[in-house]
Scaffold this motif. Structure first.
Motif, PDB file in Angstrom:
ATOM      1  N   SER A  79      46.589 -20.548  -6.877  1.00 61.85           N
ATOM      2  CA  SER A  79      47.526 -20.173  -7.734  1.00 61.85           C
ATOM      3  C   SER A  79      48.454 -19.828  -6.704  1.00 61.85           C
ATOM      4  O   SER A  79      48.535 -19.030  -5.703  1.00 61.85           O
ATOM      5  CB  SER A  79      46.937 -19.083  -8.628  1.00 61.85           C
ATOM      6  N   LEU A  80      49.866 -19.541  -7.473  1.00 59.98           N
ATOM      7  CA  LEU A  80      51.012 -18.888  -6.720  1.00 59.98           C
ATOM      8  C   LEU A  80      51.160 -17.585  -7.420  1.00 59.98           C
ATOM      9  O   LEU A  80      50.955 -17.530  -8.417  1.00 59.98           O
ATOM     10  CB  LEU A  80      52.128 -19.697  -6.887  1.00 59.98           C
ATOM     11  N   VAL A  81      51.247 -16.711  -6.529  1.00 59.55           N
ATOM     12  CA  VAL A  81      51.534 -15.053  -6.872  1.00 59.55           C
ATOM     13  C   VAL A  81      52.704 -14.513  -6.242  1.00 59.55           C
ATOM     14  O   VAL A  81      52.996 -14.990  -5.001  1.00 59.55           O
ATOM     15  CB  VAL A  81      50.186 -14.331  -6.788  1.00 59.55           C
ATOM     16  N   ARG A  82      53.166 -13.397  -6.709  1.00 59.14           N
ATOM     17  CA  ARG A  82      54.202 -12.845  -5.890  1.00 59.14           C
ATOM     18  C   ARG A  82      53.638 -11.956  -4.706  1.00 59.14           C
ATOM     19  O   ARG A  82      52.422 -11.627  -4.807  1.00 59.14           O
ATOM     20  CB  ARG A  82      54.664 -11.587  -7.048  1.00 59.14           C
ATOM     21  N   ARG A  83      54.378 -11.824  -3.883  1.00 57.43           N
ATOM     22  CA  ARG A  83      53.836 -11.183  -2.647  1.00 57.43           C
ATOM     23  C   ARG A  83      54.003  -9.591  -2.706  1.00 57.43           C
ATOM     24  O   ARG A  83      54.821  -8.901  -2.696  1.00 57.43           O
ATOM     25  CB  ARG A  83      54.707 -11.526  -1.475  1.00 57.43           C
ATOM     26  N   LEU A  84      52.831  -9.002  -3.201  1.00 54.96           N
ATOM     27  CA  LEU A  84      52.856  -7.559  -3.308  1.00 54.96           C
ATOM     28  C   LEU A  84      52.440  -6.747  -2.033  1.00 54.96           C
ATOM     29  O   LEU A  84      51.686  -7.269  -1.159  1.00 54.96           O
ATOM     30  CB  LEU A  84      51.753  -7.154  -4.488  1.00 54.96           C
ATOM     31  N   ASP A  85      53.114  -5.360  -1.897  1.00 49.54           N
ATOM     32  CA  ASP A  85      52.537  -4.517  -1.000  1.00 49.54           C
ATOM     33  C   ASP A  85      51.354  -3.787  -1.828  1.00 49.54           C
ATOM     34  O   ASP A  85      51.718  -2.979  -2.584  1.00 49.54           O
ATOM     35  CB  ASP A  85      53.963  -3.490  -0.726  1.00 49.54           C
ATOM     36  N   MET A  86      50.274  -4.195  -1.173  1.00 50.60           N
ATOM     37  CA  MET A  86      49.208  -3.632  -2.097  1.00 50.60           C
ATOM     38  C   MET A  86      48.883  -2.176  -1.757  1.00 50.60           C
ATOM     39  O   MET A  86      48.775  -1.892  -0.582  1.00 50.60           O
ATOM     40  CB  MET A  86      47.653  -4.574  -1.801  1.00 50.60           C
ATOM     41  N   ILE A  87      48.348  -1.452  -2.882  1.00 44.21           N
ATOM     42  CA  ILE A  87      47.994  -0.094  -2.918  1.00 44.21           C
ATOM     43  C   ILE A  87      46.379  -0.239  -2.502  1.00 44.21           C
ATOM     44  O   ILE A  87      45.860  -0.917  -3.253  1.00 44.21           O
ATOM     45  CB  ILE A  87      48.347   0.686  -3.899  1.00 44.21           C
ATOM     46  N   PRO A  88      45.887   0.392  -1.456  1.00 46.93           N
ATOM     47  CA  PRO A  88      44.630   0.405  -1.115  1.00 46.93           C
ATOM     48  C   PRO A  88      43.327   1.332  -1.961  1.00 46.93           C
ATOM     49  O   PRO A  88      42.721   1.853  -1.484  1.00 46.93           O
ATOM     50  CB  PRO A  88      44.444   0.852   0.232  1.00 46.93           C
ATOM     51  N   VAL A  89      43.507   1.180  -3.351  1.00 46.96           N
ATOM     52  CA  VAL A  89      42.651   1.862  -4.370  1.00 46.96           C
ATOM     53  C   VAL A  89      42.255   0.881  -5.493  1.00 46.96           C
ATOM     54  O   VAL A  89      43.109   0.023  -5.893  1.00 46.96           O
ATOM     55  CB  VAL A  89      43.960   2.754  -4.909  1.00 46.96           C
ATOM     56  N   GLU A  90      41.043   0.852  -5.783  1.00 40.68           N
ATOM     57  CA  GLU A  90      40.379   0.216  -6.709  1.00 40.68           C
ATOM     58  C   GLU A  90      40.442   1.157  -7.936  1.00 40.68           C
ATOM     59  O   GLU A  90      39.950   2.187  -7.946  1.00 40.68           O
ATOM     60  CB  GLU A  90      39.374  -0.467  -6.404  1.00 40.68           C
ATOM     61  N   CYS A  91      41.144   0.516  -9.022  1.00 42.82           N
ATOM     62  CA  CYS A  91      40.924   1.256 -10.423  1.00 42.82           C
ATOM     63  C   CYS A  91      39.662   0.752 -11.213  1.00 42.82           C
ATOM     64  O   CYS A  91      39.630  -0.328 -11.559  1.00 42.82           O
ATOM     65  CB  CYS A  91      42.090   1.182 -11.245  1.00 42.82           C
ATOM     66  N   VAL A  92      38.524   1.478 -11.394  1.00 40.69           N
ATOM     67  CA  VAL A  92      37.439   1.167 -12.159  1.00 40.69           C
ATOM     68  C   VAL A  92      37.244   1.582 -13.362  1.00 40.69           C
ATOM     69  O   VAL A  92      37.267   3.016 -13.756  1.00 40.69           O
ATOM     70  CB  VAL A  92      36.167   1.250 -11.335  1.00 40.69           C
ATOM     71  N   VAL A  93      37.476   0.858 -14.673  1.00 43.66           N
ATOM     72  CA  VAL A  93      37.164   1.495 -16.106  1.00 43.66           C
ATOM     73  C   VAL A  93      35.619   1.119 -16.399  1.00 43.66           C
ATOM     74  O   VAL A  93      35.082  -0.167 -16.106  1.00 43.66           O
ATOM     75  CB  VAL A  93      38.059   0.845 -16.910  1.00 43.66           C
ATOM     76  N   ARG A  94      34.960   1.979 -16.800  1.00 44.27           N
ATOM     77  CA  ARG A  94      33.518   1.690 -17.431  1.00 44.27           C
ATOM     78  C   ARG A  94      33.553   2.122 -18.889  1.00 44.27           C
ATOM     79  O   ARG A  94      33.901   3.202 -19.294  1.00 44.27           O
ATOM     80  CB  ARG A  94      32.751   2.550 -16.667  1.00 44.27           C
ATOM     81  N   ASN A  95      33.295   1.197 -19.732  1.00 44.70           N
ATOM     82  CA  ASN A  95      32.816   1.245 -21.072  1.00 44.70           C
ATOM     83  C   ASN A  95      31.496   1.531 -21.191  1.00 44.70           C
ATOM     84  O   ASN A  95      31.243   2.176 -22.387  1.00 44.70           O
ATOM     85  CB  ASN A  95      33.414   0.025 -21.769  1.00 44.70           C
TER      86      ASN A  95
END
Length: 236
Positions: A79-95
């Motif tokens: 897949s083709l995606v935009r080139r992001l400057d990634m933030i080194p943080v994972e956001c985890v949601v728990r239901n």
């Protein structure tokens, strides 16, 4: 795109340069890993299924106003995606309680969490992705206060959208992780969304339909991913 260069290889994907500076190519591998790489196998067709699954979810989120890096699917595995400057943080949601939360807090698996919890983890394999808080994120410069709030807001919005989407397919969205990055001064959802990075249970039997099948040696990993995709109407 024949002159592309591999920029990064992770557990499940390879990131390549593309013909334009502002875009990258995600190549989805068949590799499957767990427990910080201690358990690794190749599962036939997993890369193809995850690529199609991710494209479906990203396009759906975009249709609902969520900014994502996804541009288009190129072929079965890429897949083709935009080139992001990634933030080194994972956001985890728990239901619902599952995975590390049950171990850390001694809560029984499957307990409904109301309201859902939102946790942050530092994306660092060497440190085993330690749990962090918003103060850490701001103090160490991983993201600004405005970006932290935007990540929180978009993550909870995604949760609302996807819980409803999966519920229509008789699936429970137990938990998931998201990653974000910057593009031209704006925050975008990055990485991927597939059964590799979330937990999905059958709404009636509570059968696990995600990577826990691999972690727990339940078998039928790709078959479960395919069933989830088919229930959602993903074209494989």
């Amino acid at each position: 795109m024949s002159d592309r260069e591999a920029l990064y290889e992770g557990k499940a994907k390879i990131v390549y340069t593309s013909s334009t500076e502002d875009a990258l190519i995600l190549h989805f591998k068949d590799d499957t890993s767990a427990f910080d790489g201690e358990k690794v196998e190749q599962l036939a067709r997993k890369g193809e299924v995850n690529n199609a699954f991710n494209a479906f979810i990203m396009e759906y989120l975009q249709s609902e106003g969520v900014p994502t890096h996804f541009i288009r699917r190129l072929d079965a595995r890429e897949s083709l995606v935009r080139r992001l400057d990634m933030i080194p943080v994972e956001c985890v949601v728990r239901n619902r309680a599952a995975g590390s939360l049950t171990k850390r807090l001694g809560i029984e698996e499957g307990r409904v969490l109301e309201p859902p919890t939102l946790e942050f983890f530092l994306k660092n394999d060497a440190l085993h992705d330690p749990m962090i808080n918003t103060s850490h994120i701001r103090t160490f410069g991983w993201a600004s206060a405005e970006e932290v709030e935007a990540m929180r807001r978009w993550t909870m919005r995604v949760n609302t959208l996807l819980k409803a989407l999966f519920a229509k397919a008789d699936l429970i969205l137990v938990d998931f992780k998201l990653e974000f990055g910057r593009f031209q001064g704006e925050l975008y959802l990055g990485d991927e969304f597939s059964p590799d990075g979330c937990r999905l249970w059958d709404a009636h039997s509570l059968e696990k339909m995600d990577k826990d099948r691999f972690r727990r040696n339940l078998g039928g990993v790709v078959e479960a991913y395919q069933e989830v995709a088919q229930r959602l109407g993903v074209a494989l």
